[in-house]
Design a protein around this motif. Structure first.
Motif, short mmCIF file in Angstrom:
data_model
loop_
_atom_site.label_atom_id
_atom_site.label_comp_id
_atom_site.label_asym_id
_atom_site.label_seq_id
_atom_site.Cartn_x
_atom_site.Cartn_y
_atom_site.Cartn_z
N ALA A 239 -13.89 -32.78 -10.56
CA ALA A 239 -13.81 -32.34 -11.95
C ALA A 239 -14.44 -30.96 -12.10
O ALA A 239 -15.54 -30.82 -12.65
N GLY A 241 -13.28 -28.65 -14.03
CA GLY A 241 -13.00 -28.12 -15.36
C GLY A 241 -13.89 -28.68 -16.44
O GLY A 241 -13.41 -29.24 -17.44
N TYR A 276 -13.90 -31.94 -21.29
CA TYR A 276 -12.87 -31.35 -20.43
C TYR A 276 -12.47 -29.99 -20.98
O TYR A 276 -12.07 -29.87 -22.14
N PRO A 278 -9.93 -27.13 -20.13
CA PRO A 278 -8.78 -26.70 -19.33
C PRO A 278 -8.87 -25.29 -18.75
O PRO A 278 -8.46 -25.08 -17.60
N ASP A 281 -10.49 -25.39 -15.36
CA ASP A 281 -10.01 -26.36 -14.39
C ASP A 281 -9.35 -25.67 -13.20
O ASP A 281 -8.98 -24.49 -13.26
N GLU A 284 -5.51 -28.54 -12.20
CA GLU A 284 -5.47 -29.65 -13.18
C GLU A 284 -6.10 -30.92 -12.63
O GLU A 284 -5.77 -32.04 -13.04
N THR A 286 -9.20 -31.99 -13.09
CA THR A 286 -10.01 -32.66 -14.10
C THR A 286 -9.13 -33.36 -15.12
O THR A 286 -9.46 -34.46 -15.58
#
Length: 306
Positions: A239, A241, A276, A278, A281, A284, A286
């Protein structure tokens, strides 16, 4: 405070046998929330983040990632009965004002028979998301790298929601996945003084089921349980992001297993995935983890038991 019209959902697979969340999630209004077991609610806000911003774009990206996830869990079968209420329309103002205005709509959502699933957005909104449940004895299971119980100095932040909830009457608290060297001694001592439980990421790695049971044991005696996932609980490789990615976190498989255990508790009355971001990230990763965290939670939640 109001809700924006929810987006349309459509599974991207051309195979008619591939039932995806895009095929089962229905855009709805609050008047129809009681017809569903669970409802999605987006919260596009990151005005209280201590670290890097970007979480205001989280709700849209989590929906997009969830759209293509298949609904079938090998043990539980397919997920069903999910509505989407759209995004909370966040007003301009200081963090306290935002929290209070969002609390107005979350109170209405909790009053329906559906379990709300809040798509963050930053962690400061955990306070208005969970606060309407304080009318009963309430415990929170927080999957997080941090304890988020800082003192409010001026305005609330993404690091203060559990201090705010404790001061408002929170009865029980467990943080699962906390990292060594990511929390100040004063905040660890504060959680201990409140009778809270801290289950480190190392403890999760040693025994996933035992870690989840420790969190639920900390909820003994409460009537209602709220579940929060700050995606920084995952290792930075899974993760990236998030506002504060760090090494030493949970694997996705560990998180998914614990979410299924906790979601099966018939006292669960709310769930959120927060932090989260974006723009931060990579590939993608996360988004994929956050969407599947929602799917795993839904696979174990029994809408008839709460």
């Amino acid at each position: 405070m109001s809700l924006r019209e929810p987006p349309a959902w459509d599974g991207p697979s051309a195979d008619p046998n591939d039932e995806q969340f895009g095929d089962i999630v229905e855009p709805i209004t609050l008047d129809h929330a009681s017809e569903f077991d669970t409802v999605l609610v987006g919260e596009p806000y990151d005005g209280a983040v201590i670290g890097r911003r970007g979480a205001r774009e989280g709700p849209t990206a989590l929906r997009e990632a969830l759209t293509g996830v298949k609904t079938h869990h090998f043990d539980a079968g397919p997920v069903e009965s999910v509505g989407d209420l759209g995004d909370v329309e966040v007003l301009d103002g200081d963090v306290s004002t935002v929290q209070e205005s969002i609390r107005e709509i979350t109170r209405e959502i909790h009053a329906s028979d559906a379990l709300p699933i809040f798509l963050g957005g930053d962690n400061s909104l955990t306070y208005p998301n969970a606060a309407p449940l304080l009318s009963e004895s309430l415990g929170v299971v927080n999957f997080d790298a941090h304890l988020d119980c800082r003192e409010v100095r001026g305005e609330p932040t993404s690091g203060t929601p559990y201090r705010q909830l404790h001061e408002a009457g929170l009865d029980a608290y467990a943080c699962v996945g906390a990292r060594h060297f990511e929390t100040s001694t004063a905040y660890a001592e504060y959680v201990d003084e409140q009778g809270g439980e801290i289950v480190t990421s190392e403890a999760v790695g040693d025994d996933v089921e035992s870690a989840a049971e420790r969190a639920l044991d900390a909820m003994a005696g409460v009537d209602t349980v709220y579940v929060s996932v700050d995606l920084d609980v995952l290792d930075a490789t899974a993760a990236p992001g998030v506002s504060a990615p760090t090494p030493g976190g949970l694997t996705t498989r560990e998180l998914f297993r614990m979410l299924r255990i906790v979601a099966a508790d018939d006292r669960v009355a709310g769930f959120e995935v927060v932090e989260y971001a974006p723009p931060l990230d990579s590939r993608e990763l996360t988004a994929a983890a956050g969407a599947r965290a929602i799917a795993h939670f839904l696979s174990a939640y029994d809408g008839d038991s709460s």
